[in-house]
Design a protein around this motif. Structure first.
Motif, mmCIF file in Angstrom:
data_model
loop_
_atom_site.group_PDB
_atom_site.id
_atom_site.type_symbol
_atom_site.label_atom_id
_atom_site.label_comp_id
_atom_site.label_asym_id
_atom_site.label_seq_id
_atom_site.Cartn_x
_atom_site.Cartn_y
_atom_site.Cartn_z
ATOM 1 N N CYS A 1 6.521 12.741 -11.496
ATOM 2 C CA CYS A 1 5.868 11.455 -11.266
ATOM 3 C C CYS A 1 6.906 10.484 -10.709
ATOM 4 C CB CYS A 1 5.272 10.918 -12.567
ATOM 5 S SG CYS A 1 4.304 9.422 -12.349
ATOM 6 N N ASP A 2 6.670 9.971 -9.503
ATOM 7 C CA ASP A 2 7.614 9.065 -8.853
ATOM 8 C C ASP A 2 6.886 7.778 -8.459
ATOM 9 O OD1 ASP A 2 9.730 7.890 -7.592
ATOM 10 O OD2 ASP A 2 9.778 9.290 -5.896
ATOM 11 N N PRO A 3 7.098 6.680 -9.208
ATOM 12 C CA PRO A 3 6.389 5.431 -8.908
ATOM 13 C C PRO A 3 6.681 4.873 -7.519
ATOM 14 C CG PRO A 3 7.427 5.316 -11.059
ATOM 15 C CD PRO A 3 7.913 6.568 -10.403
ATOM 16 N N SER A 4 7.809 5.251 -6.912
ATOM 17 C CA SER A 4 8.122 4.731 -5.577
ATOM 18 C C SER A 4 7.214 5.311 -4.508
ATOM 19 C CB SER A 4 9.584 5.019 -5.231
ATOM 20 O OG SER A 4 9.795 6.414 -5.103
ATOM 21 N N LYS A 5 6.499 6.394 -4.815
ATOM 22 C CA LYS A 5 5.583 7.005 -3.851
ATOM 23 C C LYS A 5 4.191 6.388 -3.891
ATOM 24 C CE LYS A 5 7.686 11.572 -3.733
ATOM 25 N NZ LYS A 5 7.468 12.998 -3.982
ATOM 26 N N TYR A 6 3.976 5.446 -4.812
ATOM 27 C CA TYR A 6 2.647 4.851 -4.937
ATOM 28 C C TYR A 6 2.281 4.147 -3.642
ATOM 29 C CZ TYR A 6 -1.414 2.825 -7.167
ATOM 30 O OH TYR A 6 -2.701 2.501 -7.494
ATOM 31 N N PRO A 7 1.097 4.452 -3.096
ATOM 32 C CA PRO A 7 0.730 3.819 -1.822
ATOM 33 C C PRO A 7 0.579 2.315 -1.993
ATOM 34 C CG PRO A 7 -1.114 5.087 -2.724
ATOM 35 C CD PRO A 7 0.068 5.341 -3.595
ATOM 36 N N SER A 8 1.221 1.582 -1.106
ATOM 37 C CA SER A 8 1.166 0.123 -1.187
ATOM 38 C C SER A 8 -0.190 -0.379 -0.713
ATOM 39 C CB SER A 8 2.274 -0.501 -0.348
ATOM 40 O OG SER A 8 2.100 -0.141 1.004
ATOM 41 N N LYS A 9 -0.532 -1.561 -1.176
ATOM 42 C CA LYS A 9 -1.800 -2.158 -0.751
ATOM 43 C C LYS A 9 -1.675 -2.639 0.683
ATOM 44 C CE LYS A 9 -3.349 -3.758 -5.257
ATOM 45 N NZ LYS A 9 -3.778 -4.895 -6.029
ATOM 46 N N ARG A 10 -2.766 -2.591 1.376
ATOM 47 C CA ARG A 10 -2.784 -3.052 2.762
ATOM 48 C C ARG A 10 -2.580 -4.559 2.786
ATOM 49 N NH1 ARG A 10 -2.862 0.429 6.769
ATOM 50 N NH2 ARG A 10 -4.116 2.270 6.441
ATOM 51 N N PRO A 11 -1.820 -5.048 3.771
ATOM 52 C CA PRO A 11 -1.664 -6.497 3.882
ATOM 53 C C PRO A 11 -2.991 -7.142 4.283
ATOM 54 C CG PRO A 11 -0.651 -5.399 5.749
ATOM 55 C CD PRO A 11 -1.085 -4.330 4.801
ATOM 56 N N ARG A 12 -3.153 -8.392 3.918
ATOM 57 C CA ARG A 12 -4.379 -9.123 4.241
ATOM 58 C C ARG A 12 -4.053 -10.241 5.207
ATOM 59 N NH1 ARG A 12 -8.782 -7.875 0.933
ATOM 60 N NH2 ARG A 12 -8.220 -6.568 -0.821
ATOM 61 N N CYS A 13 -5.081 -10.758 5.832
ATOM 62 C CA CYS A 13 -4.924 -11.866 6.776
ATOM 63 C C CYS A 13 -4.381 -13.072 6.016
ATOM 64 C CB CYS A 13 -6.268 -12.186 7.419
ATOM 65 S SG CYS A 13 -6.198 -13.549 8.596
ATOM 66 N N PRO A 14 -3.319 -13.724 6.530
ATOM 67 C CA PRO A 14 -2.714 -14.834 5.795
ATOM 68 C C PRO A 14 -3.460 -16.153 5.874
ATOM 69 C CG PRO A 14 -1.511 -14.446 7.807
ATOM 70 C CD PRO A 14 -2.548 -13.370 7.715
ATOM 71 N N VAL A 15 -4.541 -16.238 6.648
ATOM 72 C CA VAL A 15 -5.293 -17.487 6.761
ATOM 73 C C VAL A 15 -6.061 -17.713 5.464
ATOM 74 C CG1 VAL A 15 -7.084 -18.717 8.046
ATOM 75 C CG2 VAL A 15 -5.453 -17.282 9.253
#
Length: 170
Positions: free
Chosen positions: A83-97
């Motif tokens: 189990c490697d927490p660094s492999k967890y898929p990051s959340k997609r960025p959202r529009c900053p507006v």
């Protein structure tokens, strides 16, 4: 008349009494035979049982559940070995507006040529994402939209007018 057949495509189900021609047959890893969808798990092999897996909330990997074992034991073994927490898929960025919740993907992302901020396609115009206002990307969240926000006029207290005099009725 001859029936048109293409014998080299697909294969017949190996289950006794079926023989259905299947163009996408399932191959059993245990016995090596090909089966149709109806008989892929019920043809008598011991290894052809549906397998379940769970998604690890720590690393995002799928963990195969071992039949006859508690899911907690399987999960504990996974967390202790690979189990490697660094492999967890990051959340997609959202529009900053501000007020926009659109996820930025390869299909709907726009990078402004002036301010180099990545926004969704709805806010690609300079006025819609605050371009030219010399605001860093972090402050764009405070921008509601291209239209000025409605601000009510300050409340005025009405001037007091004297009450009409009462005249006696006769």
């Amino acid at each position: 008349r001859q029936a048109m057949e293409i014998p080299e495509l697909g294969s017949n189900c190996s289950f006794a009494g079926c023989g259905q021609l299947d163009f996408l047959p399932f191959s059993c890893k245990e016995c090596g035979d090909a089966f149709c969808i109806e008989h892929r798990n019920s043809h008598g092999c011991s290894s052809n049982q549906d397998q379940t897996c769970v998604v690890c909330p720590i690393c995002g990997c799928s963990v195969k559940h071992v039949a006859g074992e508690s899911i907690h034991v399987t999960f504990d073994r996974h967390t202790q070995t690979n189990c490697d927490p660094s492999k967890y898929p990051s959340k997609r960025p959202r529009c900053p507006v501000r007020g926009c919740k659109e996820k930025l993907t390869a299909v709907n992302i726009y990078k402004c040529k002036e301010c180099h901020v990545e926004v969704c396609l709805s806010h690609r115009m300079a006025a819609q994402h605050g371009c030219g206002q010399n605001q860093p990307a972090a402050k764009l969240r405070g921008l509601a939209s291209a239209r000025p926000a409605f601000q009510p006029a300050p409340a005025r207290t009405p001037a007091r007018t004297p009450a009409p005099a009462r005249v006696p009725v006769t």
